[in-house]
Design a protein around this motif. Structure first.
Motif, short mmCIF file in Angstrom:
data_model
loop_
_atom_site.label_atom_id
_atom_site.label_comp_id
_atom_site.label_asym_id
_atom_site.label_seq_id
_atom_site.Cartn_x
_atom_site.Cartn_y
_atom_site.Cartn_z
N ASP A 154 0.83 -1.21 0.00
CA ASP A 154 0.00 0.00 0.00
C ASP A 154 0.86 1.26 0.00
O ASP A 154 0.57 2.24 -0.70
N THR A 155 1.94 1.23 0.80
CA THR A 155 2.83 2.39 0.87
C THR A 155 3.54 2.62 -0.46
O THR A 155 3.66 3.75 -0.94
N SER A 158 1.07 4.12 -3.04
CA SER A 158 0.83 5.54 -2.80
C SER A 158 2.01 6.38 -3.28
O SER A 158 1.83 7.46 -3.86
N THR A 159 3.22 5.87 -3.06
CA THR A 159 4.42 6.58 -3.48
C THR A 159 4.52 6.63 -5.00
O THR A 159 4.85 7.68 -5.59
N LYS A 161 2.15 6.54 -7.17
CA LYS A 161 1.13 7.44 -7.73
C LYS A 161 1.58 8.90 -7.69
O LYS A 161 1.10 9.72 -8.48
N ASN A 162 2.48 9.20 -6.78
CA ASN A 162 2.93 10.58 -6.63
C ASN A 162 4.27 10.85 -7.33
O ASN A 162 4.76 11.99 -7.28
N ARG A 220 -0.69 5.97 -15.07
CA ARG A 220 -0.88 6.35 -13.67
C ARG A 220 -2.30 6.90 -13.53
O ARG A 220 -2.51 8.11 -13.60
N GLU A 222 -6.29 6.87 -11.60
CA GLU A 222 -7.01 6.67 -10.34
C GLU A 222 -8.24 5.79 -10.55
O GLU A 222 -8.52 4.91 -9.76
N THR A 250 -1.60 2.06 -12.20
CA THR A 250 -1.55 2.24 -10.76
C THR A 250 -2.92 2.08 -10.12
O THR A 250 -3.05 2.11 -8.90
N SER A 251 -3.95 1.90 -10.94
CA SER A 251 -5.31 1.75 -10.40
C SER A 251 -5.76 0.30 -10.55
O SER A 251 -5.08 -0.62 -10.12
N SER A 277 2.84 -3.24 -7.12
CA SER A 277 3.61 -3.01 -5.89
C SER A 277 4.14 -4.32 -5.33
O SER A 277 5.27 -4.38 -4.82
#
Length: 306
Positions: A154-155, A158-159, A161-162, A220, A222, A250-251, A277
């Motif tokens: 999960d971490t 999130s990374t 995606k940014n 990338r 959502e 990423t989604s 991931s």
């Protein structure tokens, strides 16, 4: 059918030895599986590490606990026999055997208590905690490890995606190289970023010799990637005369997107954010080792002359 818990394996395991005969661990496992009417599907259910079937792990630990409680004894390597103490316990007609019940035996208390200097109240607390966890030690380790992996995944997601489009491009190439595609970065192929959708499109060699290539697209996003996007990708494959493709997001993907990949001749692999991931964790991309625990087992070959 739901596989019986660790505690539910214990009583049948001891009952298997109630006739006083010496039995191999494999005989005990299969007899217990038959007694509990474990289906072929459940017999193939593996512990999270994939090392052995879950029911095998539960029978193995039942025997190990009984040995520590002196309810059974090992007469020779891999062969066990019930003791008088074990027969006495079965004589009480217990409805279930669990770790709390085994805490009546001092030998088991010493085995199960990490610090032998604990007070009696501490020992009682340990017994209660043990009874509240109907899992084998191996299952506790595997479940704990899986929770750590899930949180890390999960971490990572999130990374990712940014991160910038350029970094995402390198990340995807690094992952494919780590998975064995392309050989080296120089041999990997060409990957070019498409700024309009902040994804990447390109090709990568399937092997070091470049006998075949794989078309790659990553987005990338959502929202869920829908069927039309996969149809466009399939069309791009045809335009490149390619039959293999990897679509990374990423989604997530819609069910229609998955169904479409099954209806076409081209082989398209869909990798969603969670799988991305976890592949990064599996192939050590963007992660480093924090701690290492080595679990050892007895080397039976070493004791072959006993």
């Amino acid at each position: 059918m739901t596989l019986p818990t660790f505690h539910e394996h214990m009583l049948p395991t001891l009952e298997t030895l109630s006739d006083g005969q010496e039995k191999s661990l494999n005989e005990i496992r299969e007899t217990v599986a038959d007694m509990l009417d474990i289906s072929p599907e459940d017999r193939s259910d593996m512990v999270p590490s994939g090392k052995c079937p879950r029911y095998v792990d539960r029978v193995n630990w039942s025997v190990a606990y009984f040995k520590q409680a002196m309810l059974v004894e090992a007469v020779r390597r891999g062969v066990y026999k019930i003791t008088n103490r074990g027969r006495d316990l079965l004589g009480t007609n217990p409805s279930q055997i669990d770790r709390q019940l085994l805490m009546q035996y001092p030998e088991f208390v010493k085995f199960i208590t990490p610090n032998n200097s604990k007070t009696s109240s501490d020992t009682q607390t340990s017994a209660s905690a043990a009874d509240d966890t109907p899992s084998t030690p191996q299952e506790l380790i595997d479940d704990g490890y899986q929770k750590i992996v899930d949180e890390l995944a999960d971490t990572i997601l999130s990374t990712v995606k940014n991160c910038s489009p350029e970094f995402f491009e390198r990340l995807v190439v690094d992952l494919l190289l780590a998975m064995g595609y392309g050989g080296s970065r120089q041999e990997a192929g060409t990957v070019t970023r498409q700024g309009s959708d902040e994804g990447i499109d390109g090709i990568i060699n399937e092997d070091r010799l470049g006998l075949d290539v794989i078309y790659v697209q990553a987005k990338r996003w959502e929202g869920a990637v829908s069927r039309p996007e996969i149809q466009k990708f399939a069309g791009a494959l045809q335009g490149q005369r390619a039959k293999k493709g990897i679509f990374i997001t990423t989604s997530t993907f819609s069910n229609a997107a998955y169904d479409f990949t099954k209806s076409i001749d081209s082989k398209i692999i869909l990798i969603d954010g969670i799988r991305l991931s976890k592949l990064m964790i599996e192939h050590n991309v963007g992660v480093s080792t924090s701690d290492t625990y080595v679990i050892k087992r007895i080397d039976s070959d070493y004791f072959h002359d006993l």
